[in-house]
Design a protein around this motif. Structure first.
Motif, PDB file in Angstrom:
ATOM      1  N   ARG A  75       1.132  -1.263  -0.121  1.00 51.61           N
ATOM      2  CA  ARG A  75      -0.662  -0.015   0.034  1.00 51.61           C
ATOM      3  C   ARG A  75       1.054   1.216   0.151  1.00 51.61           C
ATOM      4  N   ASP A  76       1.754   1.494   0.677  1.00 48.87           N
ATOM      5  CA  ASP A  76       2.809   2.524   0.813  1.00 48.87           C
ATOM      6  C   ASP A  76       3.973   2.585  -0.736  1.00 48.87           C
ATOM      7  N   ARG A  77       3.722   1.623  -0.967  1.00 53.66           N
ATOM      8  CA  ARG A  77       4.348   1.753  -2.618  1.00 53.66           C
ATOM      9  C   ARG A  77       3.339   2.194  -3.590  1.00 53.66           C
ATOM     10  N   GLU A  78       2.242   1.616  -3.440  1.00 54.49           N
ATOM     11  CA  GLU A  78       0.826   2.310  -4.479  1.00 54.49           C
ATOM     12  C   GLU A  78       0.572   3.841  -4.019  1.00 54.49           C
ATOM     13  N   ILE A  79       0.744   4.221  -2.846  1.00 51.87           N
ATOM     14  CA  ILE A  79       0.450   6.226  -2.307  1.00 51.87           C
ATOM     15  C   ILE A  79       1.702   6.456  -2.934  1.00 51.87           C
ATOM     16  N   SER A  80       3.104   5.914  -2.999  1.00 50.11           N
ATOM     17  CA  SER A  80       3.763   6.717  -2.820  1.00 50.11           C
ATOM     18  C   SER A  80       4.262   6.955  -4.539  1.00 50.11           C
ATOM     19  N   LEU A  81       3.346   5.945  -5.504  1.00 51.35           N
ATOM     20  CA  LEU A  81       3.549   5.504  -6.903  1.00 51.35           C
ATOM     21  C   LEU A  81       2.615   6.489  -8.105  1.00 51.35           C
ATOM     22  N   GLU A  82       1.534   7.013  -6.728  1.00 57.14           N
ATOM     23  CA  GLU A  82       0.097   7.981  -6.936  1.00 57.14           C
ATOM     24  C   GLU A  82       1.309   8.904  -6.440  1.00 57.14           C
ATOM     25  N   SER A  83       1.743   9.955  -5.553  1.00 53.72           N
ATOM     26  CA  SER A  83       2.020  10.804  -5.795  1.00 53.72           C
ATOM     27  C   SER A  83       2.567  10.777  -6.771  1.00 53.72           C
ATOM     28  N   LEU A  84       3.425  10.382  -7.202  1.00 56.92           N
ATOM     29  CA  LEU A  84       4.746  10.410  -8.410  1.00 56.92           C
ATOM     30  C   LEU A  84       3.763  10.909  -9.811  1.00 56.92           C
ATOM     31  N   LYS A  85       2.655   9.994  -9.643  1.00 60.61           N
ATOM     32  CA  LYS A  85       1.619  10.642 -10.914  1.00 60.61           C
ATOM     33  C   LYS A  85       1.006  12.087 -10.488  1.00 60.61           C
ATOM     34  N   LYS A  86       1.418  11.905  -9.472  1.00 60.77           N
ATOM     35  CA  LYS A  86      -0.357  13.719  -8.903  1.00 60.77           C
ATOM     36  C   LYS A  86       0.660  14.550 -10.130  1.00 60.77           C
ATOM     37  N   ILE A  87       2.162  14.153  -9.881  1.00 59.60           N
ATOM     38  CA  ILE A  87       2.874  15.564 -10.289  1.00 59.60           C
ATOM     39  C   ILE A  87       3.317  15.202 -11.517  1.00 59.60           C
ATOM     40  N   GLY A  88       3.262  14.205 -12.190  1.00 58.64           N
ATOM     41  CA  GLY A  88       3.154  14.068 -13.520  1.00 58.64           C
ATOM     42  C   GLY A  88       4.803  13.515 -13.626  1.00 58.64           C
ATOM     43  N   ILE A  89       5.679  12.903 -12.348  1.00 58.59           N
ATOM     44  CA  ILE A  89       7.268  12.354 -12.670  1.00 58.59           C
ATOM     45  C   ILE A  89       6.877  11.098 -12.681  1.00 58.59           C
ATOM     46  N   GLU A  90       6.297  10.457 -12.610  1.00 49.86           N
ATOM     47  CA  GLU A  90       6.499   8.811 -12.618  1.00 49.86           C
ATOM     48  C   GLU A  90       7.004   8.128 -13.529  1.00 49.86           C
ATOM     49  N   SER A  91       7.000   8.565 -14.717  1.00 52.87           N
ATOM     50  CA  SER A  91       8.954   8.112 -15.544  1.00 52.87           C
ATOM     51  C   SER A  91      10.028   8.610 -14.578  1.00 52.87           C
ATOM     52  N   PHE A  92      10.249   9.180 -14.193  1.00 51.86           N
ATOM     53  CA  PHE A  92      11.178   9.500 -13.492  1.00 51.86           C
ATOM     54  C   PHE A  92      11.789   8.372 -12.251  1.00 51.86           C
ATOM     55  N   LYS A  93      10.468   7.410 -12.377  1.00 55.67           N
ATOM     56  CA  LYS A  93      10.901   6.062 -11.073  1.00 55.67           C
ATOM     57  C   LYS A  93      12.265   5.345 -11.125  1.00 55.67           C
ATOM     58  N   ASP A  94      12.004   5.356 -11.893  1.00 55.87           N
ATOM     59  CA  ASP A  94      14.015   4.924 -11.815  1.00 55.87           C
ATOM     60  C   ASP A  94      15.293   5.222 -11.977  1.00 55.87           C
ATOM     61  N   ARG A  95      14.914   6.868 -11.783  1.00 55.65           N
ATOM     62  CA  ARG A  95      15.980   7.257 -12.490  1.00 55.65           C
ATOM     63  C   ARG A  95      16.859   7.337 -10.872  1.00 55.65           C
ATOM     64  N   LEU A  96      18.639   7.646 -11.358  1.00 55.22           N
ATOM     65  CA  LEU A  96      18.953   8.413  -9.713  1.00 55.22           C
ATOM     66  C   LEU A  96      18.606   9.575  -9.749  1.00 55.22           C
ATOM     67  N   PHE A  97      18.337   9.869  -8.521  1.00 50.29           N
ATOM     68  CA  PHE A  97      18.090  11.187  -7.885  1.00 50.29           C
ATOM     69  C   PHE A  97      18.649  12.119  -8.204  1.00 50.29           C
ATOM     70  N   THR A  98      20.162  11.848  -8.036  1.00 51.69           N
ATOM     71  CA  THR A  98      21.575  12.543  -7.870  1.00 51.69           C
ATOM     72  C   THR A  98      21.668  12.676  -9.679  1.00 51.69           C
ATOM     73  N   LYS A  99      20.832  12.190  -9.967  1.00 50.58           N
ATOM     74  CA  LYS A  99      21.327  12.590 -11.621  1.00 50.58           C
ATOM     75  C   LYS A  99      20.376  13.561 -12.397  1.00 50.58           C
ATOM     76  N   LEU A 100      19.349  13.896 -11.261  1.00 48.83           N
ATOM     77  CA  LEU A 100      18.084  14.942 -11.692  1.00 48.83           C
ATOM     78  C   LEU A 100      18.267  16.191 -11.753  1.00 48.83           C
ATOM     79  N   SER A 101      18.322  17.278 -12.167  1.00 49.77           N
ATOM     80  CA  SER A 101      18.057  18.804 -12.555  1.00 49.77           C
ATOM     81  C   SER A 101      17.655  18.616 -11.730  1.00 49.77           C
ATOM     82  N   GLY A 102      18.110  20.381 -10.959  1.00 47.02           N
ATOM     83  CA  GLY A 102      17.394  21.080  -9.918  1.00 47.02           C
ATOM     84  C   GLY A 102      16.413  20.951 -10.019  1.00 47.02           C
ATOM     85  N   GLY A 103      15.274  21.237 -10.576  1.00 41.66           N
ATOM     86  CA  GLY A 103      14.013  21.506 -10.868  1.00 41.66           C
ATOM     87  C   GLY A 103      12.882  20.041 -10.980  1.00 41.66           C
ATOM     88  N   GLU A 104      14.249  19.021 -11.280  1.00 38.25           N
ATOM     89  CA  GLU A 104      13.721  17.591 -11.324  1.00 38.25           C
ATOM     90  C   GLU A 104      13.642  17.298  -9.844  1.00 38.25           C
TER      91      GLU A 104
END
Lengths: 337, 267
Positions: free
Chosen positions: B113-142
């Motif tokens: 359920r926690d995983r579902e909620i987290s996925l839902e949050s990513l969808k809400k912001i519209g960044i579901e496609s970032f899911k498997d990317r490394l946080f450190t490699k993202l731009s400041g905005g991302e």
């Protein structure tokens, strides 16, 4: 996804089990395959086989106890290293950062000087001086209230340096014919003298420590976000940090007390894990456990077979580990580092 | 919903907040503006429970916030920091999942359920496609969006943000503000954000969000109210010592333009 996970779990279990089994069959004393099987059948199932007492002692009391000690020591050091790296948000930290290794080293030396030899007291002294060192580090960190993590590392560095000096002093005053070689050998790390009673003494703290870290492994992720983030994510940082320090200290002190100070494993094995499965401690902690225990038994087999004598583990870990590390670095390209 | 009464806070001997009063209703966006060092972050830290204040009171639905433990507080308030430097390259999904920490006990782990909620949050912001990317490699905005998704996964009523757009470019800044607007309007989230841009408050007010603004300077809240009432040329010159013009456009929308430093005689 589920399938992938099953394969991972299977792999993690099979690594230490296979090296443990392998270690029973190799050594300076020639043992045939059948002989080892016969000893095992006799010891485990009580089936009467044609083996001598010496052969039984060799396989069961020497090789098996030594491999078991290697498993728990390697696992304890690498899991502690992985946990502390996350806790301190610093990938260069190893299991001895809070002074536990030098404290334990001094304890061992003290006992060797007092009792003129390595004995059960060596383990007990090493263990408690390891705990004492960490306790002193945390005390020092409380003197001035600022960033608690930086003060802890500083406390660890200061306590380590004090105990290192005391170790040198111990070597200086030790009897050069009996005690000094024992001290030197102990400090370089070895499983040569391992037996079941030592193993049992160290098993309890190591088991408590590893289990604790294993259970807290997801929480360690959150703690690695830093004080402020962790707090706003609902974590009592003071309490959780204390728990992790207690668990890592128990495990490391247990490990150092039976195997001496073995460098490299607590620092580098977690990094091997990071390259292989990423930084999520839910995977990293079990992987470090498996790799660390595998690696130390592997090194120990080499240390007791490659020459007529024993090569201290502390020498071999990096000599053999370094090329291995570079190789993994090359095939995974560091995965994000 | 949230009331701050007579709050004072000092670091050692240095007083940073003196007798601060504020009131915030559910679903409102509160912008806190003020010069550097005026205590904006100190104030949000007091609300989040990172700073322990000795004088004053902060209440949530008439309950003293100091009675809440870390867990309870984290279910009420989530936090989006200024900029997130990070040592370990976690994957984006692992980062967002940490938002579920207040719902776990010491030894437990997030479940399905926690995983579902987290996925839902990513969808809400519209960044579901970032899911498997490394946080450190993202731009400041991302990165900022990921941290916002983490705050959503936390399912708190209030989101506290500390200069959330300070490291974003123009486009990302407005995208971020748009998301905040949506959270306030559609999800009824209460937002507290510190900012260096008074226009952020106008942006929310212009878009029909229930917005209030507090101006912080000299350790006190000098003005509190609707942006169009608070953000006058006179007040801006008082807070920042600069000249500015408030312009009207599209009938009733407002925007503030800084035009230069103030001359001493005009003060």
């Amino acid at each position: 996804m589920i399938r992938k996970r099953k394969i991972l779990v299977f792999g993690l279990l099979i690594l230490p089990i296979s090296i443990l089994t392998f270690s029973l069959f190799v050594g300076r004393y020639p043992t045939s395959f059948d002989l080892v099987i016969d000893v095992l059948l006799f010891k485990i199932f009580g089936i009467e086989t044609d083996t001598t007492l010496i052969e039984q002692a060799l396989v069961w009391d020497v090789r098996l106890s030594r491999a078991l000690s290697g498993l728990i020591v390697g696992g304890a050091l690498s899991v502690s290293g992985a946990s502390l790296q996350s806790l301190f948000k610093n990938p260069l930290v190893d299991s001895g950062i809070l002074g536990v290794s030098s404290g334990a080293g001094f304890g061992a030396i003290l006992s060797i000087i007092i009792f003129n030899q390595v004995s059960l007291y060596t383990i007990i002294f090493a263990f408690f001086f390891g705990l004492l060192a960490v306790f002193l580090s945390t005390l020092i960190s409380k003197v001035y209230k600022t960033n608690p993590m930086i003060m802890l590392v500083l406390g660890g560095v200061i306590v380590s340096s004090v105990f290192s000096s005391l170790i040198s002093l111990g070597k200086y005053v030790a009897d050069p014919f009996n005690e000094l070689p024992a001290i030197t050998f102990w400090l370089m790390g070895s499983l040569a003298s391992s037996n079941y009673s030592d193993f049992r003494v160290a098993l309890i703290p190591i088991l408590i420590g590893i289990t604790g870290m294993f259970l807290m492994r997801w929480r360690i992720n959150v703690l690695s976000m830093g004080e402020r983030d962790a707090k706003t994510l609902g974590i009592n940082t003071g309490l959780n940090r204390a728990l992790i320090i207690i668990f890592t200290t128990l495990a490391t002190a247990g490990a150092v007390s039976i195997a001496g100070t073995i460098g490299w494993i607590g620092l580098v094995i977690p990094h091997l894990g990071r390259m292989l499965v990423g930084n999520d401690n839910r995977k990293l902690i079990p992987v470090s456990l498996s790799l660390g225990s595998f690696f130390l038994v592997f090194i120990d087999i080499i240390s007791r077979t490659i020459t007529g004598g024993e090569i201290p583990l502390g020498i071999l870990t990096s000599l053999i580990g370094a090329p291995f590390y570079v190789y993994i670095l090359k095939i995974t390209k560091g995965s994000g580092w | 919903m949230i009331k701050i009464k007579k709050l004072s806070f000092s670091y050692e001997d240095k007083k940073v907040l003196d007798n601060v009063n504020l009131e915030l209703k559910r679903g409102q966006v509160l912008c806190i503006i003020g010069p550097n060092g005026s205590g904006k972050t100190t104030l949000t830290n007091c609300i989040l429970g990172i700073n322990h204040y000795k004088k004053g009171l902060i209440t949530y639905n008439n309950r003293d916030l100091n009675e809440f433990n870390y867990k309870e507080r984290a279910k009420l308030f989530s936090y989006v920091p200024q900029e997130k430097g990070n040592v370990f390259p976690y994957r984006v999904f692992e980062m967002v999942l940490m938002g579920r920490a207040p719902y776990q006990s010491v030894f437990s782990q997030p479940n399905r359920r926690d995983r579902e909620i987290s996925l839902e949050s990513l969808k809400k912001i519209g960044i579901e496609s970032f899911k498997d990317r490394l946080f450190t490699k993202l731009s400041g905005g991302e990165k900022q969006l990921v941290i916002l998704a983490r705050a959503l996964a936390q399912e708190s009523e209030v989101i506290v943000m500390d200069e959330p757009t300070s490291s974003l470019d123009y486009k990302n800044e407005f995208m971020f503000l748009d998301i905040i607007k949506e959270l306030s309007v559609n999800n009824k989230k209460t937002i507290i954000m510190t900012t260096h841009f008074p226009n952020h408050a106008f942006f929310f007010e212009n878009s029909g969000v229930d917005t209030v603004i507090a101006t912080l300077s000299n350790k006190k809240i000098n003005n509190f109210g609707r942006p169009k009432e608070v953000l006058t040329e006179r007040n801006i010159s008082k807070i920042y010592s600069i000249k500015s013009k408030v312009v009207n456009y599209d009938k009733n929308k407002k925007h503030i333009i800084p035009i230069g430093g103030i001359n001493n005689e005009e003060k």
